[in-house]
Design an enzyme around this catalytic site. Structure first.
Site, PDB file in Angstrom:
ATOM      1  N   CYS A 106       0.814  -1.212   0.000  1.00  0.00           N
ATOM      2  CA  CYS A 106       0.000   0.000   0.000  1.00  0.00           C
ATOM      3  C   CYS A 106       0.852   1.267   0.000  1.00  0.00           C
ATOM      4  O   CYS A 106       2.022   1.255   0.363  1.00  0.00           O
ATOM      5  CB  CYS A 106      -0.917   0.000   1.216  1.00  0.00           C
ATOM      6  SG  CYS A 106      -1.843  -1.527   1.423  1.00  0.00           S
TER       7      CYS A 106
ATOM      8  N   ARG B 254       1.929   0.568  -6.061  1.00  0.00           N
ATOM      9  CA  ARG B 254       2.030  -0.139  -4.780  1.00  0.00           C
ATOM     10  C   ARG B 254       0.717  -0.823  -4.412  1.00  0.00           C
ATOM     11  O   ARG B 254       0.695  -1.659  -3.488  1.00  0.00           O
ATOM     12  CB  ARG B 254       2.421   0.842  -3.673  1.00  0.00           C
ATOM     13  CG  ARG B 254       3.784   1.469  -3.851  1.00  0.00           C
ATOM     14  CD  ARG B 254       4.050   2.493  -2.772  1.00  0.00           C
ATOM     15  NE  ARG B 254       4.235   1.864  -1.481  1.00  0.00           N
ATOM     16  CZ  ARG B 254       5.409   1.718  -0.882  1.00  0.00           C
ATOM     17  NH1 ARG B 254       6.494   2.137  -1.465  1.00  0.00           N
ATOM     18  NH2 ARG B 254       5.485   1.156   0.303  1.00  0.00           N
TER      19      ARG B 254
ATOM     20  N   TRP C 151      -3.455  -2.270  -1.419  1.00  0.00           N
ATOM     21  CA  TRP C 151      -3.358  -3.643  -1.895  1.00  0.00           C
ATOM     22  C   TRP C 151      -3.858  -4.514  -0.752  1.00  0.00           C
ATOM     23  O   TRP C 151      -3.314  -4.508   0.344  1.00  0.00           O
ATOM     24  CB  TRP C 151      -1.919  -3.993  -2.252  1.00  0.00           C
ATOM     25  CG  TRP C 151      -1.740  -5.379  -2.799  1.00  0.00           C
ATOM     26  CD1 TRP C 151      -2.187  -5.853  -3.999  1.00  0.00           C
ATOM     27  CD2 TRP C 151      -1.060  -6.467  -2.168  1.00  0.00           C
ATOM     28  NE1 TRP C 151      -1.818  -7.169  -4.155  1.00  0.00           N
ATOM     29  CE2 TRP C 151      -1.124  -7.578  -3.045  1.00  0.00           C
ATOM     30  CE3 TRP C 151      -0.395  -6.623  -0.956  1.00  0.00           C
ATOM     31  CZ2 TRP C 151      -0.561  -8.808  -2.742  1.00  0.00           C
ATOM     32  CZ3 TRP C 151       0.169  -7.844  -0.655  1.00  0.00           C
ATOM     33  CH2 TRP C 151       0.086  -8.922  -1.541  1.00  0.00           C
TER      34      TRP C 151
ATOM     35  N   ASN D 272       0.059   1.029   6.222  1.00  0.00           N
ATOM     36  CA  ASN D 272       0.741   0.105   5.324  1.00  0.00           C
ATOM     37  C   ASN D 272       1.358  -0.982   6.187  1.00  0.00           C
ATOM     38  O   ASN D 272       2.034  -0.689   7.175  1.00  0.00           O
ATOM     39  CB  ASN D 272       1.834   0.842   4.542  1.00  0.00           C
ATOM     40  CG  ASN D 272       2.514  -0.055   3.521  1.00  0.00           C
ATOM     41  OD1 ASN D 272       2.055  -1.149   3.242  1.00  0.00           O
ATOM     42  ND2 ASN D 272       3.616   0.425   2.965  1.00  0.00           N
ATOM     43  N   GLY D 273       1.145  -2.253   5.851  1.00  0.00           N
ATOM     44  CA  GLY D 273       1.697  -3.345   6.637  1.00  0.00           C
ATOM     45  C   GLY D 273       0.613  -4.270   7.138  1.00  0.00           C
ATOM     46  O   GLY D 273      -0.446  -4.408   6.523  1.00  0.00           O
TER      47      GLY D 273
ATOM     48  N   GLU E  87      12.087 -16.944 -15.124  1.00  0.00           N
ATOM     49  CA  GLU E  87      11.700 -15.532 -15.156  1.00  0.00           C
ATOM     50  C   GLU E  87      10.739 -15.255 -16.307  1.00  0.00           C
ATOM     51  O   GLU E  87       9.764 -14.509 -16.155  1.00  0.00           O
ATOM     52  CB  GLU E  87      12.951 -14.658 -15.271  1.00  0.00           C
ATOM     53  CG  GLU E  87      12.708 -13.182 -15.560  1.00  0.00           C
ATOM     54  CD  GLU E  87      11.953 -12.444 -14.468  1.00  0.00           C
ATOM     55  OE1 GLU E  87      11.627 -11.264 -14.685  1.00  0.00           O
ATOM     56  OE2 GLU E  87      11.660 -13.033 -13.400  1.00  0.00           O
TER      57      GLU E  87
ATOM     58  N   LYS F 151       6.978 -13.731 -15.848  1.00  0.00           N
ATOM     59  CA  LYS F 151       6.506 -12.517 -16.512  1.00  0.00           C
ATOM     60  C   LYS F 151       5.196 -12.772 -17.258  1.00  0.00           C
ATOM     61  O   LYS F 151       4.268 -11.968 -17.207  1.00  0.00           O
ATOM     62  CB  LYS F 151       7.558 -11.997 -17.499  1.00  0.00           C
ATOM     63  CG  LYS F 151       8.714 -11.298 -16.859  1.00  0.00           C
ATOM     64  CD  LYS F 151       8.308  -9.948 -16.300  1.00  0.00           C
ATOM     65  CE  LYS F 151       9.260  -9.508 -15.214  1.00  0.00           C
ATOM     66  NZ  LYS F 151       9.124 -10.218 -13.943  1.00  0.00           N
TER      67      LYS F 151
ATOM     68  N   GLU G 178       2.380 -13.160 -14.752  1.00  0.00           N
ATOM     69  CA  GLU G 178       2.055 -11.926 -14.039  1.00  0.00           C
ATOM     70  C   GLU G 178       1.135 -11.007 -14.838  1.00  0.00           C
ATOM     71  O   GLU G 178       0.195 -10.444 -14.275  1.00  0.00           O
ATOM     72  CB  GLU G 178       3.346 -11.157 -13.711  1.00  0.00           C
ATOM     73  CG  GLU G 178       4.139 -11.714 -12.551  1.00  0.00           C
ATOM     74  CD  GLU G 178       5.384 -10.894 -12.291  1.00  0.00           C
ATOM     75  OE1 GLU G 178       5.618 -10.534 -11.127  1.00  0.00           O
ATOM     76  OE2 GLU G 178       6.137 -10.619 -13.248  1.00  0.00           O
TER      77      GLU G 178
ATOM     78  N   HIS H 287      11.616 -35.747 -17.715  1.00  0.00           N
ATOM     79  CA  HIS H 287      11.326 -36.337 -16.408  1.00  0.00           C
ATOM     80  C   HIS H 287       9.956 -35.919 -15.878  1.00  0.00           C
ATOM     81  O   HIS H 287       9.775 -35.794 -14.671  1.00  0.00           O
ATOM     82  CB  HIS H 287      12.425 -35.966 -15.412  1.00  0.00           C
ATOM     83  CG  HIS H 287      13.762 -36.526 -15.773  1.00  0.00           C
ATOM     84  ND1 HIS H 287      14.055 -37.869 -15.693  1.00  0.00           N
ATOM     85  CD2 HIS H 287      14.878 -35.924 -16.257  1.00  0.00           C
ATOM     86  CE1 HIS H 287      15.305 -38.073 -16.096  1.00  0.00           C
ATOM     87  NE2 HIS H 287      15.822 -36.909 -16.443  1.00  0.00           N
TER      88      HIS H 287
ATOM     89  N   LYS I 148       3.636  -3.773  -6.093  1.00  0.00           N
ATOM     90  CA  LYS I 148       5.058  -3.658  -6.359  1.00  0.00           C
ATOM     91  C   LYS I 148       5.936  -4.074  -5.195  1.00  0.00           C
ATOM     92  O   LYS I 148       6.837  -4.879  -5.335  1.00  0.00           O
ATOM     93  CB  LYS I 148       5.381  -2.213  -6.741  1.00  0.00           C
ATOM     94  CG  LYS I 148       6.803  -2.011  -7.233  1.00  0.00           C
ATOM     95  CD  LYS I 148       7.030  -2.713  -8.541  1.00  0.00           C
ATOM     96  CE  LYS I 148       8.437  -2.549  -9.046  1.00  0.00           C
ATOM     97  NZ  LYS I 148       8.678  -3.339 -10.243  1.00  0.00           N
TER      98      LYS I 148
END
Length: 607
Positions: free
Chosen positions: A2, A27, A74, A98-99, A479, A483, A486, A502, A602
């Site tokens: 946030c 954020r 968020w 925030n938290g 990665e 991406k 996401e 495998h 973020k």
């Protein structure tokens, strides 16, 4: 996660609060809200969803006042609804947070038993009621805050407004960042310097346990023991222009194309081009004495660490353990004496990674951090600070921060190899020459943007996509899959090429594109044999390689993406570009929200 902003001003604050939120919308964007104080009233406006919904609410219902707080959320506790949006308020107090308050349930039960009623499902509203309860009992705002902070467990940054006190705000932090900004007759609170960039460059960073009384033109800061303290005022250097998209459609696109510049900026801090040597910041320990490296990170930063593991072990012959930060402490890792614990984070505030850092510090490890914010919590607690110079990264899906992390880690690996006696001075010069080539190679990779855009429609209809790579290209496969997940919401997985047979090969059919990262070189033939296994089962291959590799194995592929021929050392930086661009263009083809993908934020400052 946030974002918080507060202003004690000399002119109307609502529009400026919203502007600050816009700079922090990366954020969190589940909901947003503002609260101003005027004429003995708390004037609160909130809206679910994107920030524009709050803007529309303020047009119809303005929030006048010279003092106020604001928040973009968020969601952690409670769904992303208007009732769960910040600021949370009682008759006397409004606050943003925030938290996470870990003991909120027991606190809420106690408050409910005392007759308090709640309108939200959030942990934050508990703090509003606790402070309000103290004020209603006759305590001053400062006394109320001093009474409440010690009973909160978890991580928080708070900005609090009081109905009867239209001349100050109170802020506090524990585990989540909060900064104080100093303006011309005005003072500000913010989650980071970026939120305050248009307002001021004069910033003080609150330390763990600090709380602050913010008045127009001044701030009184107290430590966790309620003792007055001075925190240095620094010049942030964050430009408001850094958060403009310019000619680009999305921040992510802009940040992908900034990579040659920011990688060059980053490398300029770690190499001496004339002497062709690596130069690290001063350190108070002997790097040559390091016996083992423990790398800890999350998400994209973890994949940068995976690449670094190859480099540290190949060049310096130092054994490396690597862990996902959220798992690290809970397996009670064995940390040898003389070990270096290396933490990688874009923000330097990621809660899991920060907790792991402190765990290692308590157990006698030397701490090194690779961060993009040199004033962050991790940076301030490190024995060796290795900053990247990517600039603000607004797109939620990390791009330029990743390649800058790789640049720093490559320089660190080379220097470690040198001091360990595993790399000669001539070999070091050779490494530096290749690092200097990286920005131009990134430019060459970006030149294929239109080709990648043109073939994105071949991938966009897929429900599942696989990425394959060997050696350092295996983390790049992970990665690339991350991406794509996401920002396009396509299910994707990355595998080491040799692991295909495998188990994952059972997934292969004509509807599953397989992205193969395979620069020509010693491992190329083995990767080609894995490609043949895919092709024999009807799989559609997109081969990412240099001209030599494409000439040898590109025939019969669904599509090919040509990369410049580069030294293996810098190949991970260069091959990051096509997987970023492919994810970006597929997301655009699907019409998703590239910069603000659903459910993501973020900087994740909760565990």
């Amino acid at each position: 996660m946030c974002g918080i902003i507060g202003i004690v001003g000399k002119e109307e604050v609502a529009d400026r609060l919203v502007d600050g939120l816009r700079r922090m919308e990366y954020r969190g964007y589940d909901s947003a809200g503002v609260c101003t104080v005027q004429d003995g009233q708390l004037i609160r406006r909130r809206a679910e969803g994107k920030l524009n919904n709050l803007v529309k609410e303020l047009i119809g219902n303005p929030a006048p006042g010279l003092i106020g707080i604001a928040h973009t959320r968020w969601a952690t506790h409670g769904a992303p609804t208007t009732s769960n949006a910040h600021p949370h308020a009682t008759g006397e107090v409004a606050l943003v947070h925030n938290g996470i308050i870990e003991n909120f349930k027991s606190l809420r039960d106690e408050l409910t038993a005392r007759g308090r009623t709640f309108e939200s499902e959030t942990d934050t509203e508990v703090v509003a009621h606790l402070v309000s309860e103290q004020v209603e009992a006759g305590k001053s705002p400062t006394e109320a805050v001093k009474a409440v902070l010690p009973i909160l467990r978890g991580a928080f940054a708070l900005a609090i407004a009081f109905r009867q006190n239209p001349d100050f705000l109170i802020g506090a932090r524990l585990g989540s960042p909060l900064v104080v900004g100093y303006g011309d007759g005005e003072t500000y609170l913010g989650s980071d310097a970026l939120a305050l960039a248009p307002l001021t460059q004069k910033i003080a960073y609150l330390e763990e346990g600090d709380w602050v009384i913010v008045r127009a033109g001044q701030a009184e800061i107290f430590d966790k023991d309620n003792q007055p303290v001075m925190r240095p005022i620094t010049t942030s250097g964050v430009s408001a222009a850094a958060v403009e998209k310019g000619k680009y459609r999305h921040f992510m696109q802009k940040e992908i194309f900034e990579q040659p510049t920011v990688v060059a900026q980053t490398l300029s801090s770690y190499i001496r081009p004339l002497e062709q040597t690596v130069a690290l910041p001063q350190m108070d320990f002997d790097l040559a004495s390091v016996k083992r490296i423990t790398i800890v990170a999350c998400g994209t930063s973890f994949y940068a660490g995976m690449v670094a593991k190859y480099w540290f072990e190949t060049f310096a012959r130092v054994p490396v353990d690597i862990d996902v930060a959220s798992e690290f402490r809970y397996r009670d890792p064995v940390l040898e004496e003389g070990g270096l614990a290396l933490f990688i984070s874009q923000s330097g505030e990621t809660a899991d990674t920060l907790a792991a850092l402190r765990h290692c510090k308590e157990r006698g490890q030397t701490i090194a951090v690779v961060v993009n914010v040199p004033t962050s919590s991790m940076a301030r607690e490190a024995d060796l600070l290795l900053p990247t110079h990517a600039g603000p990264e607004i797109g939620v899906a990390s791009t330029k921060a990743f390649t800058c992390q790789l640049a720093v880690l490559a320089a660190l690996a080379a220097h470690l190899a040198l001091v360990k006696g595993k790399l000669s001075e001539e070999e070091e010069r050779d490494v530096v020459r290749h690092l200097i080539e990286a920005p131009a190679a990134l430019n060459a990779a970006l030149a294929h943007d239109e080709d990648i855009a043109a073939m994105a429609h071949l991938i966009a209809p897929a429900r599942d996509v696989l990425y394959l790579g060997r050696g350092p290209d295996y983390p790049l496969a992970l990665e690339g899959a991350l991406k794509l997940k996401e920002i396009s919401y396509i299910h994707a997985e990355g595998y080491a090429s040799g692991e295909m047979k495998h188990g994952p090969i059972a997934l292969i059919d004509e509807a599953v594109p397989v992205i193969v990262l395979a620069p020509s070189g010693p491992l190329f033939e083995k990767t080609v044999s894995n490609m043949q296994e895919v092709r024999a089962r009807g799989g559609k291959i997109v081969l990412v390689s240099d001209a030599e590799g494409l000439a040898e194995a590109g025939e019969g592929c669904l599509a090919t993406i040509e990369m410049p021929k580069v030294h293996p050392l810098i190949a991970p930086l260069v091959y990051a570009v096509p997987v970023q661009l492919l994810a970006y263009h597929v997301a655009c083809a699907k019409g998703t929200d590239v910069d603000q993908p659903r459910n993501l934020a973020k900087s994740v400052t909760v565990e």
